[in-house]
Structures are given as structure tokens and as C-alpha cells.
Scaffold this motif. Structure first.
Motif, PDB file in Angstrom:
ATOM      1  N   GLU A   1      -8.143  57.933 -39.486  1.00 58.48           N
ATOM      2  CA  GLU A   1      -8.696  56.631 -39.105  1.00 58.48           C
ATOM      3  C   GLU A   1      -7.591  55.804 -38.440  1.00 58.48           C
ATOM      4  OE1 GLU A   1     -11.180  52.940 -41.180  1.00 58.48           O
ATOM      5  OE2 GLU A   1      -9.876  54.219 -42.406  1.00 58.48           O
ATOM      6  N   ASP A   2      -7.852  55.366 -37.189  1.00 56.24           N
ATOM      7  CA  ASP A   2      -6.807  54.679 -36.422  1.00 56.24           C
ATOM      8  C   ASP A   2      -6.472  53.298 -36.962  1.00 56.24           C
ATOM      9  OD1 ASP A   2      -6.411  56.740 -34.572  1.00 56.24           O
ATOM     10  OD2 ASP A   2      -8.102  56.073 -33.359  1.00 56.24           O
ATOM     11  N   CYS A   3      -7.479  52.560 -37.414  1.00 60.26           N
ATOM     12  CA  CYS A   3      -7.267  51.156 -37.782  1.00 60.26           C
ATOM     13  C   CYS A   3      -8.323  50.736 -38.780  1.00 60.26           C
ATOM     14  CB  CYS A   3      -7.336  50.293 -36.510  1.00 60.26           C
ATOM     15  SG  CYS A   3      -6.953  48.546 -36.758  1.00 60.26           S
ATOM     16  N   ARG A   4      -7.960  49.803 -39.646  1.00 58.64           N
ATOM     17  CA  ARG A   4      -8.916  49.310 -40.643  1.00 58.64           C
ATOM     18  C   ARG A   4      -8.778  47.792 -40.774  1.00 58.64           C
ATOM     19  NH1 ARG A   4      -9.339  52.146 -46.435  1.00 58.64           N
ATOM     20  NH2 ARG A   4     -10.150  53.757 -45.025  1.00 58.64           N
ATOM     21  N   MET A   5      -9.932  47.122 -40.891  1.00 63.15           N
ATOM     22  CA  MET A   5      -9.909  45.676 -41.099  1.00 63.15           C
ATOM     23  C   MET A   5      -9.711  45.371 -42.584  1.00 63.15           C
ATOM     24  SD  MET A   5     -12.702  42.726 -40.075  1.00 63.15           S
ATOM     25  CE  MET A   5     -13.970  43.333 -41.196  1.00 63.15           C
ATOM     26  N   ASP A   6      -8.748  44.518 -42.882  1.00 65.05           N
ATOM     27  CA  ASP A   6      -8.495  44.090 -44.249  1.00 65.05           C
ATOM     28  C   ASP A   6      -9.145  42.754 -44.555  1.00 65.05           C
ATOM     29  OD1 ASP A   6      -6.505  46.202 -45.096  1.00 65.05           O
ATOM     30  OD2 ASP A   6      -5.488  45.398 -43.336  1.00 65.05           O
ATOM     31  N   LEU A   7      -9.293  41.923 -43.533  1.00 63.14           N
ATOM     32  CA  LEU A   7      -9.816  40.571 -43.739  1.00 63.14           C
ATOM     33  C   LEU A   7     -10.558  40.129 -42.492  1.00 63.14           C
ATOM     34  CD1 LEU A   7      -9.694  38.173 -45.803  1.00 63.14           C
ATOM     35  CD2 LEU A   7      -7.767  37.301 -44.475  1.00 63.14           C
ATOM     36  N   ASP A   8     -11.837  39.794 -42.661  1.00 64.28           N
ATOM     37  CA  ASP A   8     -12.633  39.263 -41.553  1.00 64.28           C
ATOM     38  C   ASP A   8     -12.223  37.814 -41.303  1.00 64.28           C
ATOM     39  OD1 ASP A   8     -14.550  38.996 -39.577  1.00 64.28           O
ATOM     40  OD2 ASP A   8     -16.182  39.782 -40.810  1.00 64.28           O
ATOM     41  N   TRP A   9     -12.715  37.230 -40.216  1.00 61.70           N
ATOM     42  CA  TRP A   9     -12.317  35.860 -39.877  1.00 61.70           C
ATOM     43  C   TRP A   9     -12.466  34.919 -41.067  1.00 61.70           C
ATOM     44  CZ3 TRP A   9      -9.396  35.848 -36.046  1.00 61.70           C
ATOM     45  CH2 TRP A   9      -9.663  36.537 -34.858  1.00 61.70           C
ATOM     46  N   THR A  10     -11.420  34.184 -41.358  1.00 60.59           N
ATOM     47  CA  THR A  10     -11.464  33.249 -42.467  1.00 60.59           C
ATOM     48  C   THR A  10     -10.536  32.064 -42.210  1.00 60.59           C
ATOM     49  OG1 THR A  10     -11.207  32.997 -44.882  1.00 60.59           O
ATOM     50  CG2 THR A  10      -9.610  34.397 -43.747  1.00 60.59           C
ATOM     51  N   THR A  11     -10.890  30.934 -42.783  1.00 59.73           N
ATOM     52  CA  THR A  11      -9.999  29.777 -42.827  1.00 59.73           C
ATOM     53  C   THR A  11      -9.506  29.560 -44.257  1.00 59.73           C
ATOM     54  OG1 THR A  11     -11.900  28.305 -43.173  1.00 59.73           O
ATOM     55  CG2 THR A  11     -11.157  28.634 -40.894  1.00 59.73           C
ATOM     56  N   ASP A  12      -9.907  30.440 -45.155  1.00 60.23           N
ATOM     57  CA  ASP A  12      -9.547  30.342 -46.570  1.00 60.23           C
ATOM     58  C   ASP A  12      -8.299  31.180 -46.840  1.00 60.23           C
ATOM     59  OD1 ASP A  12      -9.392  30.133 -49.295  1.00 60.23           O
ATOM     60  OD2 ASP A  12     -11.077  31.494 -49.686  1.00 60.23           O
ATOM     61  N   ILE A  13      -7.163  30.528 -47.016  1.00 61.26           N
ATOM     62  CA  ILE A  13      -5.923  31.279 -47.205  1.00 61.26           C
ATOM     63  C   ILE A  13      -5.899  32.002 -48.538  1.00 61.26           C
ATOM     64  CG2 ILE A  13      -4.599  29.726 -45.734  1.00 61.26           C
ATOM     65  CD1 ILE A  13      -3.395  28.547 -48.308  1.00 61.26           C
ATOM     66  N   GLY A  14      -6.754  31.595 -49.469  1.00 64.16           N
ATOM     67  CA  GLY A  14      -6.805  32.283 -50.757  1.00 64.16           C
ATOM     68  C   GLY A  14      -7.229  33.729 -50.615  1.00 64.16           C
ATOM     69  N   GLY A  15      -8.020  34.017 -49.576  1.00 67.67           N
ATOM     70  CA  GLY A  15      -8.485  35.382 -49.372  1.00 67.67           C
ATOM     71  C   GLY A  15      -7.411  36.313 -48.864  1.00 67.67           C
ATOM     72  N   VAL A  16      -6.323  35.759 -48.345  1.00 65.09           N
ATOM     73  CA  VAL A  16      -5.265  36.587 -47.776  1.00 65.09           C
ATOM     74  C   VAL A  16      -4.583  37.434 -48.855  1.00 65.09           C
ATOM     75  CG1 VAL A  16      -3.032  36.525 -46.608  1.00 65.09           C
ATOM     76  CG2 VAL A  16      -4.866  35.003 -45.863  1.00 65.09           C
ATOM     77  N   ASN A  17      -4.391  36.894 -50.041  1.00 62.49           N
ATOM     78  CA  ASN A  17      -3.671  37.616 -51.092  1.00 62.49           C
ATOM     79  C   ASN A  17      -4.357  38.923 -51.479  1.00 62.49           C
ATOM     80  OD1 ASN A  17      -1.669  35.615 -51.333  1.00 62.49           O
ATOM     81  ND2 ASN A  17      -2.958  34.402 -52.689  1.00 62.49           N
ATOM     82  N   ALA A  18      -5.672  38.992 -51.275  1.00 63.62           N
ATOM     83  CA  ALA A  18      -6.421  40.172 -51.706  1.00 63.62           C
ATOM     84  C   ALA A  18      -6.137  41.407 -50.858  1.00 63.62           C
ATOM     85  CB  ALA A  18      -7.920  39.867 -51.677  1.00 63.62           C
ATOM     86  N   ILE A  19      -5.527  41.239 -49.690  1.00 65.72           N
ATOM     87  CA  ILE A  19      -5.344  42.382 -48.799  1.00 65.72           C
ATOM     88  C   ILE A  19      -4.111  43.214 -49.151  1.00 65.72           C
ATOM     89  CG2 ILE A  19      -6.365  41.015 -46.940  1.00 65.72           C
ATOM     90  CD1 ILE A  19      -3.605  41.121 -45.575  1.00 65.72           C
ATOM     91  N   PHE A  20      -3.156  42.635 -49.862  1.00 62.72           N
ATOM     92  CA  PHE A  20      -1.866  43.307 -50.031  1.00 62.72           C
ATOM     93  C   PHE A  20      -1.956  44.664 -50.741  1.00 62.72           C
ATOM     94  CE2 PHE A  20      -0.361  38.712 -49.875  1.00 62.72           C
ATOM     95  CZ  PHE A  20      -0.150  38.772 -48.506  1.00 62.72           C
ATOM     96  N   PRO A  21      -2.801  44.834 -51.762  1.00 59.86           N
ATOM     97  CA  PRO A  21      -2.892  46.169 -52.372  1.00 59.86           C
ATOM     98  C   PRO A  21      -3.391  47.243 -51.400  1.00 59.86           C
ATOM     99  CG  PRO A  21      -3.817  44.496 -53.825  1.00 59.86           C
ATOM    100  CD  PRO A  21      -3.583  43.835 -52.503  1.00 59.86           C
ATOM    101  N   ARG A  22      -4.046  46.850 -50.320  1.00 56.02           N
ATOM    102  CA  ARG A  22      -4.574  47.826 -49.365  1.00 56.02           C
ATOM    103  C   ARG A  22      -3.519  48.298 -48.377  1.00 56.02           C
ATOM    104  NH1 ARG A  22      -9.466  43.918 -47.514  1.00 56.02           N
ATOM    105  NH2 ARG A  22     -10.126  43.249 -49.588  1.00 56.02           N
ATOM    106  N   LEU A  23      -2.397  47.608 -48.290  1.00 56.15           N
ATOM    107  CA  LEU A  23      -1.372  47.953 -47.310  1.00 56.15           C
ATOM    108  C   LEU A  23      -0.482  49.063 -47.859  1.00 56.15           C
ATOM    109  CD1 LEU A  23      -0.340  44.427 -45.958  1.00 56.15           C
ATOM    110  CD2 LEU A  23      -1.865  46.107 -44.904  1.00 56.15           C
ATOM    111  N   GLN A  24      -0.936  50.296 -47.708  1.00 60.45           N
ATOM    112  CA  GLN A  24      -0.172  51.455 -48.147  1.00 60.45           C
ATOM    113  C   GLN A  24       0.492  52.079 -46.925  1.00 60.45           C
ATOM    114  OE1 GLN A  24      -2.550  54.082 -50.573  1.00 60.45           O
ATOM    115  NE2 GLN A  24      -3.637  52.363 -51.522  1.00 60.45           N
ATOM    116  N   MET A  25       1.807  51.907 -46.823  1.00 64.33           N
ATOM    117  CA  MET A  25       2.546  52.353 -45.650  1.00 64.33           C
ATOM    118  C   MET A  25       2.657  53.877 -45.637  1.00 64.33           C
ATOM    119  SD  MET A  25       2.696  49.190 -45.401  1.00 64.33           S
ATOM    120  CE  MET A  25       3.293  47.747 -44.527  1.00 64.33           C
TER     121      MET A  25
END
Length: 241
Positions: A178-202
């Protein structure tokens, strides 16, 4: 104003050229900015050249940043591109109305007024930033810096007077091609940003070009959906009695 902000530490090695992909983004009104994350002795000449060429083709800016400076670099590029975009629009208007394309050619009192308008529009114009993160294996030691940069960028966007939205993608999307994956759709809520970090597996390869094309498609599908909603609203209004 629409931006792709690419954060990467090296050279693409899978799929279409990221320079070609960035040019496609620019052709449909999306600016591509690139932050190259470096540590001492990293990022060979080829990688540096590619970063500069991606930004140039995408009508944007590029900067190299050490991990400790990443947050400031990300915010600076985002804001600087907004100002640059508005300046270009103002220059076009000046050319059409006054026959001059340079603010410096205006009389001092007019020049000051134009600069004031540019500053105001920079803070009040609507802004969308799609953050595209290189999550290949070589980025693993830099994950913490990327997390801090995302948080700070979200806070920076929230502090603007104009409407600002953030979306987040990473590439490669998975270990299964899979070339690319969306972690967060458009948002103005910065609280939602923290939820993406567990998905960032390098891990894996670096399909930078395909990832840019993926985000372009995301923008265009969102535009199409907005147009369809507008058309539906218009049809419903025709039947209001």
C-alpha cells in the motif's frame, strides 16, 4: 489555499517520480512544500537535489532541518507559503490594474497599504494543509520529532484568524504494497491529532511519488463531494414553497 507538506529524510525508490507528481499537484492548484529531516552526515547529494526539485515542481518551498528544529521549520514553511501565494496574487492584480507587477514600484503610501493587506490576508484566508509523512524504515529514529512537529503545526493552524484544516497521511501505507494511508481526515480539532501516532510504524520502502498522487486524489474527491453537495442544496432550494 491548499498545500501538501511533505516531511521526508531521503530519496524515493518506488513508483512514479515525486517531481512529476509534484508538478501534477501544482497544475491543479495544490502547492507542495518539502521538509528534509537530516542528522549529521545524512542525506546524500541526490536526496537533497530531489527535495529541492519536488518543491520547485510543486510551486512551493524546501528546507533541510535537523530533528530538533523540525517543528519551527514546518510552521515557518506553512506560513511563508501562504504569504508567497498571496503576494503572487497581488502582483497579478497590480499588473492588470496598474501595469506594474512589483510592490516596490508603487508610491510609498500605496506600498504600505498593499503590504498591510497582504499581512491581513495571510492570517484570515482559509487554509488547508495535507501533511504527508515519510514513514519508511530510515525515519524510525526521527518519529518523536515528527510527532512534536505535527502537534505544533496543529496548534499554529488553530491560532490563525482564518479557517484552517489539517489532514495527515503517511507512506508507505503498509508492509503489503500500500503506497499511502490517511491517518486523519480534514479537521480543525487538534485533539484528534494525538490519535494518529500509534499508526506511524516506520518501515519499508519510500514511494514518495505515488503518495503525492494519493493526496492529490484525496483533494480532488473532496472537491467533487463539495460540488455535489452544493448542487443538491441548490436543487432542494428550487422546491421550497
Amino acid at each position: 489555499m491548499r498545500q501538501i507538506l511533505l516531511v521526508t529524510d531521503g530519496c524515493s525508490n518506488v513508483g512514479v517520480s515525486p517531481v512529476v507528481a509534484a508538478a501534477q499537484a501544482h497544475a491543479v492548484g495544490i502547492t507542495v512544500n518539502v521538509v528534509g529531516i537530516v542528522d549529521q552526515g545524512e542525506l546524500v547529494e541526490f536526496g537533497t537535489t530531489e527535495i529541492e526539485e519536488i518543491a520547485r515542481a510543486g510551486g512551493g518551498l524546501s528546507r533541510l532541518s535537523h530533528t530538533r528544529q523540525l517543528s519551527q521549520t514546518v510552521q515557518m514553511l506553512t506560513r511563508k507559503t501562504v504569504v508567497q501565494t498571496i503576494q503572487h496574487a497581488v502582483h497579478r492584480e497590480l499588473k492588470q490594474v496598474l501595469g506594474t507587477s512589483s510592490i516596490e514600484e508603487l508610491p510609498p503610501e500605496k506600498r504600505g497599504e498593499v503590504v498591510r493587506v497582504i499581512d491581513e490576508l495571510s492570517e484570515t484566508s482559509r487554509l488547508q494543509v495535507a501533511l504527508l509523512i515519510d514513514a519508511s524504515a530510515s525515519m524510525k529514529p526521527k518519529l518523536h520529532a515528527v510527532e512534536e512537529a505535527i502537534r505544533d503545526l496543529a496548534l499554529s493552524l488553530r491560532s490563525r484568524q482564518g479557517g484552517s484544516e489539517l489532514s495527515v497521511f503517511h507512506f508507505p501505507g503498509s508492509a503489503y504494497g500500500e503506497d499511502c494511508r490517511m491517518d486523519l481526515d480534514w479537521t480543525t480539532d487538534i485533539g484528534g491529532v494525538n490519535a494518529i501516532f500509534p499508526r506511524l510504524q516506520m518501515r519499508g520502502t519510500t514511494p514518495t511519488g505515488p503518495a503525492i498522487l494519493h493526496v492529490i486524489d484525496f483533494y480532488q474527491k473532496a472537491d467533487y463531494g463539495n460540488r455535489k453537495n452544493d448542487e443538491t442544496d441548490g436543487m432542494m432550494s428550487d422546491y421550497v414553497v
